[in-house]
Design a protein around this motif. Structure first.
Motif, PDB file in Angstrom:
ATOM      1  N   GLU A  80     -24.872 -22.108-109.360  1.00 54.70           N
ATOM      2  CA  GLU A  80     -25.296 -21.282-110.497  1.00 54.70           C
ATOM      3  C   GLU A  80     -24.837 -21.888-111.823  1.00 54.70           C
ATOM      4  OE1 GLU A  80     -25.377 -17.116-107.924  1.00 54.70           O
ATOM      5  OE2 GLU A  80     -23.728 -17.515-109.320  1.00 54.70           O
ATOM      6  N   ARG A  81     -23.647 -22.490-111.803  1.00 59.50           N
ATOM      7  CA  ARG A  81     -23.165 -23.149-113.027  1.00 59.50           C
ATOM      8  C   ARG A  81     -24.010 -24.387-113.334  1.00 59.50           C
ATOM      9  NH1 ARG A  81     -17.005 -24.228-113.146  1.00 59.50           N
ATOM     10  NH2 ARG A  81     -17.518 -24.580-115.342  1.00 59.50           N
ATOM     11  N   VAL A  82     -24.391 -25.111-112.269  1.00 56.26           N
ATOM     12  CA  VAL A  82     -25.269 -26.271-112.465  1.00 56.26           C
ATOM     13  C   VAL A  82     -26.589 -25.811-113.073  1.00 56.26           C
ATOM     14  CG1 VAL A  82     -26.637 -28.026-111.262  1.00 56.26           C
ATOM     15  CG2 VAL A  82     -24.247 -27.673-110.624  1.00 56.26           C
ATOM     16  N   SER A  83     -27.118 -24.699-112.552  1.00 53.90           N
ATOM     17  CA  SER A  83     -28.430 -24.220-113.023  1.00 53.90           C
ATOM     18  C   SER A  83     -28.392 -23.778-114.482  1.00 53.90           C
ATOM     19  CB  SER A  83     -28.915 -23.070-112.140  1.00 53.90           C
ATOM     20  OG  SER A  83     -28.261 -21.866-112.480  1.00 53.90           O
ATOM     21  N   ARG A  84     -27.216 -23.426-114.946  1.00 53.04           N
ATOM     22  CA  ARG A  84     -27.080 -23.031-116.360  1.00 53.04           C
ATOM     23  C   ARG A  84     -26.730 -24.216-117.252  1.00 53.04           C
ATOM     24  NH1 ARG A  84     -24.234 -18.508-113.933  1.00 53.04           N
ATOM     25  NH2 ARG A  84     -22.242 -19.503-114.437  1.00 53.04           N
TER      26      ARG A  84
ATOM     27  N   ASP B   9     -21.606 -25.264-128.187  1.00 53.46           N
ATOM     28  CA  ASP B   9     -22.201 -26.576-128.223  1.00 53.46           C
ATOM     29  C   ASP B   9     -22.774 -26.997-126.879  1.00 53.46           C
ATOM     30  OD1 ASP B   9     -19.772 -26.736-127.021  1.00 53.46           O
ATOM     31  OD2 ASP B   9     -19.273 -28.705-127.853  1.00 53.46           O
ATOM     32  N   SER B  10     -22.815 -26.105-125.909  1.00 57.49           N
ATOM     33  CA  SER B  10     -23.375 -26.449-124.621  1.00 57.49           C
ATOM     34  C   SER B  10     -24.897 -26.407-124.681  1.00 57.49           C
ATOM     35  CB  SER B  10     -22.890 -25.442-123.572  1.00 57.49           C
ATOM     36  OG  SER B  10     -23.572 -25.651-122.365  1.00 57.49           O
ATOM     37  N   PRO B  11     -25.570 -27.568-124.477  1.00 55.40           N
ATOM     38  CA  PRO B  11     -27.022 -27.543-124.491  1.00 55.40           C
ATOM     39  C   PRO B  11     -27.522 -26.780-123.275  1.00 55.40           C
ATOM     40  CG  PRO B  11     -26.211 -29.713-123.866  1.00 55.40           C
ATOM     41  CD  PRO B  11     -25.020 -28.882-124.165  1.00 55.40           C
ATOM     42  N   ALA B  12     -28.102 -25.672-123.499  1.00 52.74           N
ATOM     43  CA  ALA B  12     -28.518 -24.823-122.388  1.00 52.74           C
ATOM     44  C   ALA B  12     -29.591 -25.507-121.562  1.00 52.74           C
ATOM     45  CB  ALA B  12     -29.041 -23.507-122.936  1.00 52.74           C
ATOM     46  N   ALA B  13     -29.535 -25.297-120.225  1.00 50.90           N
ATOM     47  CA  ALA B  13     -30.608 -25.773-119.364  1.00 50.90           C
ATOM     48  C   ALA B  13     -31.865 -25.003-119.711  1.00 50.90           C
ATOM     49  CB  ALA B  13     -30.223 -25.539-117.907  1.00 50.90           C
ATOM     50  N   SER B  14     -33.026 -25.637-119.528  1.00 52.81           N
ATOM     51  CA  SER B  14     -34.254 -24.924-119.841  1.00 52.81           C
ATOM     52  C   SER B  14     -34.401 -23.742-118.892  1.00 52.81           C
ATOM     53  CB  SER B  14     -35.449 -25.861-119.710  1.00 52.81           C
ATOM     54  OG  SER B  14     -35.836 -25.979-118.365  1.00 52.81           O
ATOM     55  N   ALA B  15     -35.021 -22.691-119.393  1.00 52.73           N
ATOM     56  CA  ALA B  15     -35.180 -21.481-118.576  1.00 52.73           C
ATOM     57  C   ALA B  15     -35.997 -21.789-117.329  1.00 52.73           C
ATOM     58  CB  ALA B  15     -35.862 -20.389-119.410  1.00 52.73           C
ATOM     59  N   ASP B  16     -36.998 -22.667-117.454  1.00 47.53           N
ATOM     60  CA  ASP B  16     -37.830 -23.025-116.297  1.00 47.53           C
ATOM     61  C   ASP B  16     -37.002 -23.734-115.232  1.00 47.53           C
ATOM     62  OD1 ASP B  16     -39.994 -21.933-117.462  1.00 47.53           O
ATOM     63  OD2 ASP B  16     -40.934 -23.835-118.052  1.00 47.53           O
ATOM     64  N   ALA B  17     -36.130 -24.658-115.686  1.00 44.21           N
ATOM     65  CA  ALA B  17     -35.308 -25.403-114.726  1.00 44.21           C
ATOM     66  C   ALA B  17     -34.361 -24.462-113.994  1.00 44.21           C
ATOM     67  CB  ALA B  17     -34.531 -26.506-115.437  1.00 44.21           C
ATOM     68  N   THR B  18     -33.751 -23.569-114.758  1.00 41.82           N
ATOM     69  CA  THR B  18     -32.824 -22.615-114.148  1.00 41.82           C
ATOM     70  C   THR B  18     -33.545 -21.736-113.142  1.00 41.82           C
ATOM     71  OG1 THR B  18     -31.486 -22.597-116.152  1.00 41.82           O
ATOM     72  CG2 THR B  18     -31.194 -20.746-114.633  1.00 41.82           C
ATOM     73  N   GLU B  19     -34.716 -21.258-113.531  1.00 39.12           N
ATOM     74  CA  GLU B  19     -35.469 -20.375-112.638  1.00 39.12           C
ATOM     75  C   GLU B  19     -35.887 -21.127-111.368  1.00 39.12           C
ATOM     76  OE1 GLU B  19     -39.024 -18.786-114.335  1.00 39.12           O
ATOM     77  OE2 GLU B  19     -39.678 -17.970-112.411  1.00 39.12           O
ATOM     78  N   ALA B  20     -36.397 -22.350-111.548  1.00 34.50           N
ATOM     79  CA  ALA B  20     -36.837 -23.133-110.386  1.00 34.50           C
ATOM     80  C   ALA B  20     -35.664 -23.430-109.465  1.00 34.50           C
ATOM     81  CB  ALA B  20     -37.497 -24.431-110.854  1.00 34.50           C
ATOM     82  N   PHE B  21     -34.538 -23.776-110.063  1.00 33.88           N
ATOM     83  CA  PHE B  21     -33.354 -24.095-109.263  1.00 33.88           C
ATOM     84  C   PHE B  21     -32.921 -22.874-108.450  1.00 33.88           C
ATOM     85  CE2 PHE B  21     -28.853 -25.022-108.539  1.00 33.88           C
ATOM     86  CZ  PHE B  21     -28.884 -26.367-108.227  1.00 33.88           C
ATOM     87  N   ASN B  22     -32.897 -21.719-109.101  1.00 35.86           N
ATOM     88  CA  ASN B  22     -32.479 -20.504-108.395  1.00 35.86           C
ATOM     89  C   ASN B  22     -33.493 -20.097-107.332  1.00 35.86           C
ATOM     90  OD1 ASN B  22     -30.041 -20.157-109.744  1.00 35.86           O
ATOM     91  ND2 ASN B  22     -31.030 -19.074-111.445  1.00 35.86           N
ATOM     92  N   ASP B  52     -22.814 -32.737-104.841  1.00 33.54           N
ATOM     93  CA  ASP B  52     -23.538 -33.918-105.318  1.00 33.54           C
ATOM     94  C   ASP B  52     -25.047 -33.682-105.218  1.00 33.54           C
ATOM     95  OD1 ASP B  52     -24.071 -36.449-106.181  1.00 33.54           O
ATOM     96  OD2 ASP B  52     -23.230 -37.502-104.448  1.00 33.54           O
ATOM     97  N   THR B  53     -25.468 -33.093-104.089  1.00 35.58           N
ATOM     98  CA  THR B  53     -26.891 -32.825-103.876  1.00 35.58           C
ATOM     99  C   THR B  53     -27.411 -31.802-104.887  1.00 35.58           C
ATOM    100  OG1 THR B  53     -26.573 -33.250-101.513  1.00 35.58           O
ATOM    101  CG2 THR B  53     -28.607 -32.122-102.157  1.00 35.58           C
ATOM    102  N   LEU B  54     -26.609 -30.789-105.175  1.00 36.58           N
ATOM    103  CA  LEU B  54     -27.010 -29.766-106.156  1.00 36.58           C
ATOM    104  C   LEU B  54     -27.225 -30.397-107.529  1.00 36.58           C
ATOM    105  CD1 LEU B  54     -24.599 -26.856-105.128  1.00 36.58           C
ATOM    106  CD2 LEU B  54     -27.088 -26.859-104.896  1.00 36.58           C
ATOM    107  N   LEU B  55     -26.303 -31.276-107.906  1.00 38.41           N
ATOM    108  CA  LEU B  55     -26.432 -31.922-109.218  1.00 38.41           C
ATOM    109  C   LEU B  55     -27.681 -32.801-109.282  1.00 38.41           C
ATOM    110  CD1 LEU B  55     -22.674 -32.848-109.731  1.00 38.41           C
ATOM    111  CD2 LEU B  55     -24.021 -31.336-111.198  1.00 38.41           C
ATOM    112  N   ARG B  56     -27.908 -33.581-108.223  1.00 38.37           N
ATOM    113  CA  ARG B  56     -29.091 -34.450-108.189  1.00 38.37           C
ATOM    114  C   ARG B  56     -30.368 -33.611-108.185  1.00 38.37           C
ATOM    115  NH1 ARG B  56     -28.324 -39.737-105.218  1.00 38.37           N
ATOM    116  NH2 ARG B  56     -26.133 -40.252-105.404  1.00 38.37           N
ATOM    117  N   ALA B  57     -30.332 -32.509-107.449  1.00 34.20           N
ATOM    118  CA  ALA B  57     -31.522 -31.651-107.377  1.00 34.20           C
ATOM    119  C   ALA B  57     -31.828 -31.048-108.745  1.00 34.20           C
ATOM    120  CB  ALA B  57     -31.296 -30.542-106.348  1.00 34.20           C
ATOM    121  N   PHE B  58     -30.779 -30.642-109.453  1.00 34.97           N
ATOM    122  CA  PHE B  58     -31.022 -30.036-110.766  1.00 34.97           C
ATOM    123  C   PHE B  58     -31.624 -31.045-111.749  1.00 34.97           C
ATOM    124  CE2 PHE B  58     -29.743 -28.445-114.991  1.00 34.97           C
ATOM    125  CZ  PHE B  58     -30.444 -27.241-114.945  1.00 34.97           C
TER     126      PHE B  58
END
Lengths: 88, 196
Positions: A80-84, B9-22, B52-58
């Motif tokens: 979830e942190r990665v996704s954010r 200062d954290s560049p937010a992940a795009s809403a689409d990316a977050t939604e797709a990931f979830n 590692d896989t989660l990071l690569r997938a994102f």
């Protein structure tokens, strides 16, 4: 040596043994699955063999090493942190 | 991996990316972890491999078309695992299959409390499973314990689906022969009452 092959559901016992495990795994096509199911309904020997393999599969899945829910929850939080975009 | 401050200062992940990931990734976490455990045979390494896989997938989620997320994730995991093994053992560069060789035994991770039905039959299956070679044990773990399809197991191992099928069927046949040697093949087949 078998003197004759029992034909049931359009398949011999040898045919069924060839595809039995794939059938039990749901990896055969619909027509083959129908023929195997029909054969097993009528052939006691093959049905018994099928039961042995099913019980092996059930036993293996029963013995599945449990997952620590804390670990899974920790990975979920990480995801979830990665996704954010908090971790890269 | 780098942690970002969660403040302004954290560049937010795009809403689409977050939604797709979830939607596509998070629901596969348990399968991913079980598969990682089969590959690494070590809990800590398995957790690292999943992370590692989660990071690569994102990083790749915006290019993912939404079809077959499990297969997509397992391919990412396979590549991540090969890279991790190469970093640990550069001598394995030419033989990625050897990266899967580990020494921990299934019997060591399975306590007697897991044997819930017909303990004699289950104990014999467990013994036979522990005696399988690594290649055979691995496909049984992926398909029978972790619930992967043949193609999914082939993808994660980087072998043809026919190889998975051959190894799996021969592995189960060995377990079945082991049961027969101990008189447990026909007698044990009926009480459990598994249904087709």
């Amino acid at each position: 040596m078998k003197l004759f092959k029992k034909m049931r559901g359009g398949l011999s016992c040898d045919d069924v043994m060839e595809v039995l495990q794939s059938y039990l795994d749901g990896e055969t096509d619909t027509e083959t699955a129908r023929k195997v199911a029909s054969h097993l309904d009528e052939c006691t020997d093959c049905d018994l063999e099928s039961s042995v393999y099913q019980n092996i599969r059930v036993s293996l899945s029963t013995n599945k090493a449990p997952i620590d829910p804390v670990v899974l929850d920790s990975l979920r939080q990480f995801g979830e942190r990665v996704s954010r975009g908090e971790i890269d | 991996m780098t942690e970002r401050p969660t403040e302004v200062d954290s560049p937010a992940a795009s809403a689409d990316a977050t939604e797709a990931f979830n939607r596509y990734v998070i629901p596969e976490l348990e399968v991913m972890y079980r598969t990682a455990r089969s590959l690494t045979r070590n809990q800590t390494d398995a957790e690292d491999l999943v992370q590692d896989t989660l990071l690569r997938a994102f990083r790749a989620i915006e290019r993912f078309d939404g079809r077959y997320p499990r297969a997509w994730l397992l391919t990412i995991m396979r590549n991540a695992n090969i890279n991790r093994a190469r970093k640990k053992r550069p001598d394995l560069l030419d033989d990625p299959d050897l990266t899967f060789e580990r020494s921990v035994d299934f019997a060591e991770t399975t306590g007697p409390e897991e044997l819930v039905v017909d303990p004699t039959f289950d104990a014999s299956v467990t013994d036979a499973f522990a005696e399988l070679s690594t290649d055979f044990r691995q496909v049984v773990e992926l398909v029978d314990l972790n619930g992967l399809a043949y193609q999914e197991a082939a993808d994660i191992l980087g072998v043809p689906v026919g190889t998975v099928m051959s190894r799996l069927h021969r592995a189960r046949k060995r377990i079945r022969d082991h049961l027969a040697e101990h008189g447990l093949d026909s007698a044990a087949a009926l009480p459990r009452g598994a249904t087709r």
